[in-house]
Write a protein that holds these residues in place. Structure first.
Motif, mmCIF file in Angstrom:
data_model
loop_
_atom_site.group_PDB
_atom_site.id
_atom_site.type_symbol
_atom_site.label_atom_id
_atom_site.label_comp_id
_atom_site.label_asym_id
_atom_site.label_seq_id
_atom_site.Cartn_x
_atom_site.Cartn_y
_atom_site.Cartn_z
ATOM 1 N N LEU A 48 11.874 5.351 3.139
ATOM 2 C CA LEU A 48 12.244 4.203 2.154
ATOM 3 C C LEU A 48 13.806 4.043 1.539
ATOM 4 O O LEU A 48 14.327 5.108 2.120
ATOM 5 N N LYS A 115 7.227 -3.934 1.818
ATOM 6 C CA LYS A 115 7.119 -4.485 0.295
ATOM 7 C C LYS A 115 5.833 -5.430 -0.911
ATOM 8 O O LYS A 115 5.192 -5.119 -0.708
ATOM 9 N N GLN A 119 10.150 -6.801 -4.194
ATOM 10 C CA GLN A 119 11.842 -5.728 -3.980
ATOM 11 C C GLN A 119 11.749 -5.320 -2.331
ATOM 12 O O GLN A 119 10.413 -5.761 -1.985
ATOM 13 N N LEU A 121 10.606 -2.328 0.346
ATOM 14 C CA LEU A 121 10.489 -0.418 -0.593
ATOM 15 C C LEU A 121 11.216 0.554 0.803
ATOM 16 O O LEU A 121 11.976 1.494 0.640
ATOM 17 N N GLY A 150 1.704 -1.313 0.627
ATOM 18 C CA GLY A 150 3.283 -1.530 0.134
ATOM 19 C C GLY A 150 3.526 -1.557 -1.604
ATOM 20 O O GLY A 150 4.294 -1.256 -2.656
ATOM 21 N N ASN A 154 4.997 0.688 -4.333
ATOM 22 C CA ASN A 154 5.924 0.296 -6.036
ATOM 23 C C ASN A 154 5.103 0.179 -7.090
ATOM 24 O O ASN A 154 6.004 1.121 -8.293
#
Length: 516
Positions: A48, A115, A119, A121, A150, A154
């Protein structure tokens, strides 16, 4: 790997397991462990991105040593960042992507980006000691899971940040209230339009302020008690945003006149936006920094609201801000309306489709259905495969209004599904329909679990019965119980159905279909 149906089941099962977690460490563990076991790889690692620098190893599985970070300047990561796509190496040969093989004994490797649209990740890396390993079914399974994971990772990071922000705000508000209540000086604040927004206990006692004063203009409150010059100075500060310190005068009160020194400071929000004024009447004594602490508390409350508004209705957001105890373990009895919406024809449809196609179809539908639920004040409890479970009446309860909103929400979803203008269930999925079951009654709702693992959810017979009725509902139908019906007004067109026998109930259940 296994046949197509087994791959889809593994994908759905793993995605469901990830969805049930809201703790980042547990979600990472499930993702790495399950991907390695299901794909039968020899080695797996999750990397990460920190705030700055190279992706760091946060979890590994396998009997091999892994590099602690992936260098962003390497050809592998540089290319991965540029293309944001999965990279596969099927045998050990000279290649710009040979760094995907994390150990000298490995012969096949795959690196999957984690992702969200805004963003990057990190990466999930898997290796095998066999050639041509990550192709076909393995590739499709791993890529489908990584796309889903993802977004969940998040959301979990955001959720943990919200928890921390709520704790900070609770501490700040307690500290602020303790300070303001202990002050001997008189503190008041205004809204941007010059009306009274807040006063402390000292101002209540000495200035005669009350709840009836909130929202009134300062000119109306103090016209006969402050001089015209002082009132003009306050108006000037509102208009110009100037800091004015040490204004002295006499405040006229019926019981006694107060010799004061007044400091006026503008309240500013993000980017210097004018939020009103802080007025501190001092009995010729110093009290520093109170104005800034109040501004910080208001700004942090706004930050929580901005972050949470993507996931919950405004009522729930405000309730969480005002009652941070909702994030602690414990539940309470509620009268709520529980709603299950399931896709009809999904099982047969999904049997012949690739996992990534199914996930895209579900996400397109969930994206619009969830917005409708939130707009009607519902709480999204969870996604159970292709089913949405939601409730009205948790944590805020208004029994009849909750039932009305829940049924209106169901009607709007069914109308959207039937509309030719819909943006989901298109192409091969155009024949998919929705069946909805609903029941109102008592249940226990709250943040159930412990300080280490909490999940705001609902339990009880009401939930079970609503789930059973979802199975009774056919395509395009909204099946409700007689209990829910009795909470509705006359605006709904209801069709009485033959009572049904459901598991766990001795007597048949009175049901109705809501016409769309």
């Amino acid at each position: 790997m296994k046949n197509e149906n087994d791959i889809l089941e593994e994908t759905v099962r793993l995605c469901a397991a990830l969805s049930r977690e809201n703790k980042l460490s547990a979600m990472i563990s499930i993702l790495v462990e399950q991907c390695l076991d299901i794909s039968k790889s020899e080695l797996a690692g999750l990397y990460l991105y920190p705030e700055n620098g190279n992706p760091k190893l946060v979890y590994k599985r396998g009997w091999y040593d892994l590099p602690v970070e992936l260098l962003r300047r390497s050809e592998l990561i540089s290319f991965a960042e540029d293309c944001n796509e999965t990279i596969v190496l099927l045998n050990r040969k000279k290649s710009p992507f040979s760094a995907v093989l994390l150990d000298a004994k490995m012969n096949s490797g795959i690196i999957l980006p984690l992702k969200v649209p805004t963003q990057r990740l990190g990466y999930l890396v898997l290796n095998s000691d066999r050639d041509n390993f990550y192709s076909g079914d393995r590739f499709r399974f791993l890529e489908s899971v990584s796309k889903y994971a993802g977004g969940l990772l998040n959301n979990t990071v955001l959720y943990n940040q919200l928890q921390e922000q709520l704790r900070k705000i609770e501490t700040m508000e307690r500290y602020q209230n303790n300070i303001f209540s202990s002050m001997s000086d008189f503190l008041i604040t205004t809204n941007p339009d010059g009306s009274l927004n807040y006063y402390n206990e000292a101002a209540e006692r000495k200035l005669g302020l009350s709840d009836a004063s909130i929202g009134k203009k300062l000119d109306a409150i103090f016209r006969k008690r402050l001089t015209p010059k002082i009132l003009k100075t306050i108006v000037s500060a509102e208009q110009n945003g100037n800091v004015i310190l040490g204004i002295e005068g006499i405040l006229k009160n019926p019981a006694e006149n107060i010799d004061y020194s007044l400091n006026i400071t503008p309240l500013k929000g993000k980017r210097g936006r004018h939020e009103g004024l802080t007025l501190l009447f001092k009995d010729q004594s110093a009290e520093k920094d109170m104005k800034n602490r109040m501004g910080v508390a208001i700004e942090e409350r706004r930050l929580i609201k901005d972050m949470f508004s993507r996931y919950l209705s405004n009522d729930i957001i405000n309730h969480l801000i005002e009652c941070p105890e909702l994030v602690r373990p414990g539940g309470s009895k509620k009268i709520a309306t529980v709603f299950f919406a399931d896709i009809r024809g999904y099982t047969a449809f999904s049997e012949t489709k690739e996992p990534e196609v199914i996930i895209d179809i579900l996400n397109e539908y969930f994206r619009e259905a969830v917005e409708i639920v939130i707009n009607y004040g519902g709480y999204i409890d969870k996604f159970i495969g292709d089913c949405i479970m939601a409730a009205w009446g948790v944590p805020l309860s208004n029994e009849h209004e909750d039932a009305m909103r829940a049924v209106k929400c169901a009607v709007e979803i069914q109308k959207l599904v039937a509309s030719k203008e819909r943006k989901f269930f298109t192409g091969q999925a155009k024949s998919l329909k929705i069946g909805i079951g609903m029941h109102s009654g008592p249940l226990v709702a709250g943040n159930l679990g412990s300080a280490r693992r909490m999940d705001y959810s609902m339990i009880g017979d009401t939930v079970n019965l609503a789930a059973r009725l979802e199975g009774v509902a056919g395509p395009n139908e909204i099946i409700i119980t007689g209990t829910t019906k009795r909470m509705l007004d006359e605006s709904f067109n209801l069709e009485k159905r033959r009572p049904v026998k459901v598991k766990g109930k001795k007597d048949p259940i009175e049901i109705f279909n809501v016409a769309v």
